[in-house]
Design a protein around this motif. Structure first.
Motif, PDB file in Angstrom:
ATOM      1  N   LYS A 138       0.887  -1.030  -0.146  1.00 33.21           N
ATOM      2  CA  LYS A 138       0.286  -0.063   0.110  1.00 33.21           C
ATOM      3  C   LYS A 138       0.678   1.212  -0.302  1.00 33.21           C
ATOM      4  O   LYS A 138       2.223   1.128   0.140  1.00 33.21           O
ATOM      5  CB  LYS A 138      -0.941  -0.069   1.213  1.00 33.21           C
ATOM      6  CG  LYS A 138      -1.410  -1.103   1.389  1.00 33.21           C
ATOM      7  CD  LYS A 138      -2.550  -1.209   2.293  1.00 33.21           C
ATOM      8  CE  LYS A 138      -3.230  -1.870   2.510  1.00 33.21           C
ATOM      9  NZ  LYS A 138      -5.294  -2.349   2.086  1.00 33.21           N
ATOM     10  N   SER A 139       0.205   2.134  -0.079  1.00 32.39           N
ATOM     11  CA  SER A 139       0.787   3.268  -0.064  1.00 32.39           C
ATOM     12  C   SER A 139       0.296   4.340   0.959  1.00 32.39           C
ATOM     13  O   SER A 139      -0.634   4.063   1.503  1.00 32.39           O
ATOM     14  CB  SER A 139       0.858   4.248  -1.502  1.00 32.39           C
ATOM     15  OG  SER A 139       0.894   4.248  -2.494  1.00 32.39           O
ATOM     16  N   VAL A 140       1.361   4.833   1.973  1.00 33.57           N
ATOM     17  CA  VAL A 140       1.031   5.704   2.893  1.00 33.57           C
ATOM     18  C   VAL A 140       1.168   7.224   2.982  1.00 33.57           C
ATOM     19  O   VAL A 140       1.983   7.692   1.884  1.00 33.57           O
ATOM     20  CB  VAL A 140       2.522   5.175   3.943  1.00 33.57           C
ATOM     21  CG1 VAL A 140       2.219   6.015   5.171  1.00 33.57           C
ATOM     22  CG2 VAL A 140       2.521   3.528   4.099  1.00 33.57           C
ATOM     23  N   ILE A 141       0.241   7.483   3.442  1.00 31.27           N
ATOM     24  CA  ILE A 141       0.030   8.776   3.477  1.00 31.27           C
ATOM     25  C   ILE A 141      -0.091   9.592   5.262  1.00 31.27           C
ATOM     26  O   ILE A 141      -0.670   8.609   6.046  1.00 31.27           O
ATOM     27  CB  ILE A 141      -1.697   9.208   2.990  1.00 31.27           C
ATOM     28  CG1 ILE A 141      -1.722   9.082   1.856  1.00 31.27           C
ATOM     29  CG2 ILE A 141      -1.537  10.719   2.902  1.00 31.27           C
ATOM     30  CD1 ILE A 141      -3.397   9.230   0.695  1.00 31.27           C
ATOM     31  N   LEU A 142       0.928  10.426   5.189  1.00 36.17           N
ATOM     32  CA  LEU A 142       1.348  11.019   6.381  1.00 36.17           C
ATOM     33  C   LEU A 142       0.736  12.287   6.576  1.00 36.17           C
ATOM     34  O   LEU A 142       1.054  13.651   5.651  1.00 36.17           O
ATOM     35  CB  LEU A 142       2.391  10.737   6.766  1.00 36.17           C
ATOM     36  CG  LEU A 142       2.976   9.886   6.894  1.00 36.17           C
ATOM     37  CD1 LEU A 142       5.079   9.395   7.004  1.00 36.17           C
ATOM     38  CD2 LEU A 142       2.656   8.653   7.437  1.00 36.17           C
ATOM     39  N   ALA A 162       4.786   5.998  14.483  1.00 38.90           N
ATOM     40  CA  ALA A 162       5.042   5.016  13.172  1.00 38.90           C
ATOM     41  C   ALA A 162       4.491   6.386  12.608  1.00 38.90           C
ATOM     42  O   ALA A 162       6.214   5.556  11.434  1.00 38.90           O
ATOM     43  CB  ALA A 162       3.448   4.408  13.212  1.00 38.90           C
ATOM     44  N   GLY A 163       4.304   7.102  12.562  1.00 41.09           N
ATOM     45  CA  GLY A 163       4.498   8.276  11.404  1.00 41.09           C
ATOM     46  C   GLY A 163       6.369   8.655  11.461  1.00 41.09           C
ATOM     47  O   GLY A 163       6.894   8.550  10.417  1.00 41.09           O
ATOM     48  N   LYS A 164       6.514   8.985  12.528  1.00 47.55           N
ATOM     49  CA  LYS A 164       8.592   9.296  12.713  1.00 47.55           C
ATOM     50  C   LYS A 164       8.442   8.294  12.205  1.00 47.55           C
ATOM     51  O   LYS A 164       9.548   8.395  11.391  1.00 47.55           O
ATOM     52  CB  LYS A 164       8.328   9.743  14.342  1.00 47.55           C
ATOM     53  CG  LYS A 164       7.342  10.855  14.096  1.00 47.55           C
ATOM     54  CD  LYS A 164       7.725  11.492  15.530  1.00 47.55           C
ATOM     55  CE  LYS A 164       7.084  12.625  16.204  1.00 47.55           C
ATOM     56  NZ  LYS A 164       7.654  13.494  17.917  1.00 47.55           N
ATOM     57  N   LYS A 165       8.803   6.481  12.752  1.00 49.70           N
ATOM     58  CA  LYS A 165       9.729   5.887  12.495  1.00 49.70           C
ATOM     59  C   LYS A 165       9.735   5.527  10.901  1.00 49.70           C
ATOM     60  O   LYS A 165      10.965   6.065  10.118  1.00 49.70           O
ATOM     61  CB  LYS A 165       8.899   4.509  12.788  1.00 49.70           C
ATOM     62  CG  LYS A 165       9.221   4.289  14.556  1.00 49.70           C
ATOM     63  CD  LYS A 165       8.537   3.257  14.370  1.00 49.70           C
ATOM     64  CE  LYS A 165       9.036   2.558  15.924  1.00 49.70           C
ATOM     65  NZ  LYS A 165       8.836   1.798  16.480  1.00 49.70           N
ATOM     66  N   ASN A 193      13.558  13.792   8.152  1.00 52.04           N
ATOM     67  CA  ASN A 193      13.460  14.735  10.037  1.00 52.04           C
ATOM     68  C   ASN A 193      11.800  13.839   9.831  1.00 52.04           C
ATOM     69  O   ASN A 193      11.282  14.153  10.174  1.00 52.04           O
ATOM     70  CB  ASN A 193      13.433  15.769   9.492  1.00 52.04           C
ATOM     71  CG  ASN A 193      13.683  16.395  11.312  1.00 52.04           C
ATOM     72  OD1 ASN A 193      13.187  15.594  12.473  1.00 52.04           O
ATOM     73  ND2 ASN A 193      14.155  17.843  11.195  1.00 52.04           N
ATOM     74  N   SER A 194      12.151  13.337  11.098  1.00 53.27           N
ATOM     75  CA  SER A 194      11.539  12.441  11.846  1.00 53.27           C
ATOM     76  C   SER A 194      10.764  13.949  12.893  1.00 53.27           C
ATOM     77  O   SER A 194       8.876  13.549  12.927  1.00 53.27           O
ATOM     78  CB  SER A 194      11.608  11.923  13.345  1.00 53.27           C
ATOM     79  OG  SER A 194      12.032  12.245  14.190  1.00 53.27           O
ATOM     80  N   GLU A 195      10.171  15.408  12.658  1.00 51.77           N
ATOM     81  CA  GLU A 195       9.663  16.149  13.248  1.00 51.77           C
ATOM     82  C   GLU A 195       8.910  17.375  12.331  1.00 51.77           C
ATOM     83  O   GLU A 195       7.960  18.086  12.183  1.00 51.77           O
ATOM     84  CB  GLU A 195      11.042  17.188  13.986  1.00 51.77           C
ATOM     85  CG  GLU A 195      11.373  16.705  15.163  1.00 51.77           C
ATOM     86  CD  GLU A 195       9.990  15.952  16.228  1.00 51.77           C
ATOM     87  OE1 GLU A 195       9.000  16.435  16.238  1.00 51.77           O
ATOM     88  OE2 GLU A 195      10.478  14.828  16.795  1.00 51.77           O
ATOM     89  N   TYR A 196       9.396  16.830  10.523  1.00 51.47           N
ATOM     90  CA  TYR A 196       9.116  17.412  10.344  1.00 51.47           C
ATOM     91  C   TYR A 196       6.968  17.490   9.679  1.00 51.47           C
ATOM     92  O   TYR A 196       6.304  16.539  10.000  1.00 51.47           O
ATOM     93  CB  TYR A 196       9.451  16.603   8.415  1.00 51.47           C
ATOM     94  CG  TYR A 196       8.091  17.254   7.141  1.00 51.47           C
ATOM     95  CD1 TYR A 196       9.410  18.032   6.187  1.00 51.47           C
ATOM     96  CD2 TYR A 196       7.632  16.892   6.947  1.00 51.47           C
ATOM     97  CE1 TYR A 196       8.703  18.693   5.170  1.00 51.47           C
ATOM     98  CE2 TYR A 196       6.865  17.069   5.472  1.00 51.47           C
ATOM     99  CZ  TYR A 196       7.833  18.330   4.559  1.00 51.47           C
ATOM    100  OH  TYR A 196       7.152  18.721   3.585  1.00 51.47           O
TER     101      TYR A 196
END
Length: 133
Positions: free
Chosen positions: A5-9, A42-45, A53-56
């Motif tokens: 699947k494609s992931v949307i954050l 999960a998004g940050k990982k 950058n996980s803070e994006y």
């Protein structure tokens, strides 16, 4: 990406972003997308796995076929995979990204003022759980 699947954050506290995710989930009949908040673990990982950058929090992020897409390119690639006339918006990909992203950034900078924001990230309803990371 995950399970094919494609992931949307997305920005989980932004009302505009949440409305957009609701819109996508409602139309994603082929279960192509998984979604998750940029602020959640999960998004940050996932971002850090792609050396982002996980803070994006500056834009929508699409992870598809091992590639990361941001801003207007992410939005247009998502529209391309929705039913109905939404794929027609993908034709805008031929405009210079500086123009597309300029408009995207203008909306992004004003999103909280225009649409408001929540105090916490949105939680999926029981029916939506399978669509979330």
């Amino acid at each position: 990406m995950i399970s094919g699947k494609s992931v949307i954050l997305f920005d989980g506290v932004c009302n505009l972003c949440n409305a957009s995710i609701d819109f996508i989930i409602k139309r994603d009949k082929k279960n192509r997308f998984l979604v998750g908040a940029l602020q959640e673990e999960a998004g940050k990982k996932l971002l850090s796995r792609f050396e982002v950058n996980s803070e994006y929090l500056d834009s929508l992020v699409l992870i598809e076929d091992g590639q990361v897409y941001f801003r207007s390119t992410a939005a247009l690639k998502i529209a391309k995979n929705l039913p109905g006339l939404w794929p027609l918006f993908y034709l805008l990909i031929f405009l210079p990204s500086s123009l597309r992203d300029g408009i995207y950034d203008w909306i992004g900078k004003n999103r909280y003022r225009w649409f408001g924001k929540k105090n916490t990230c949105r939680l999926p309803s029981p029916e939506e759980k399978a669509k979330f990371l």
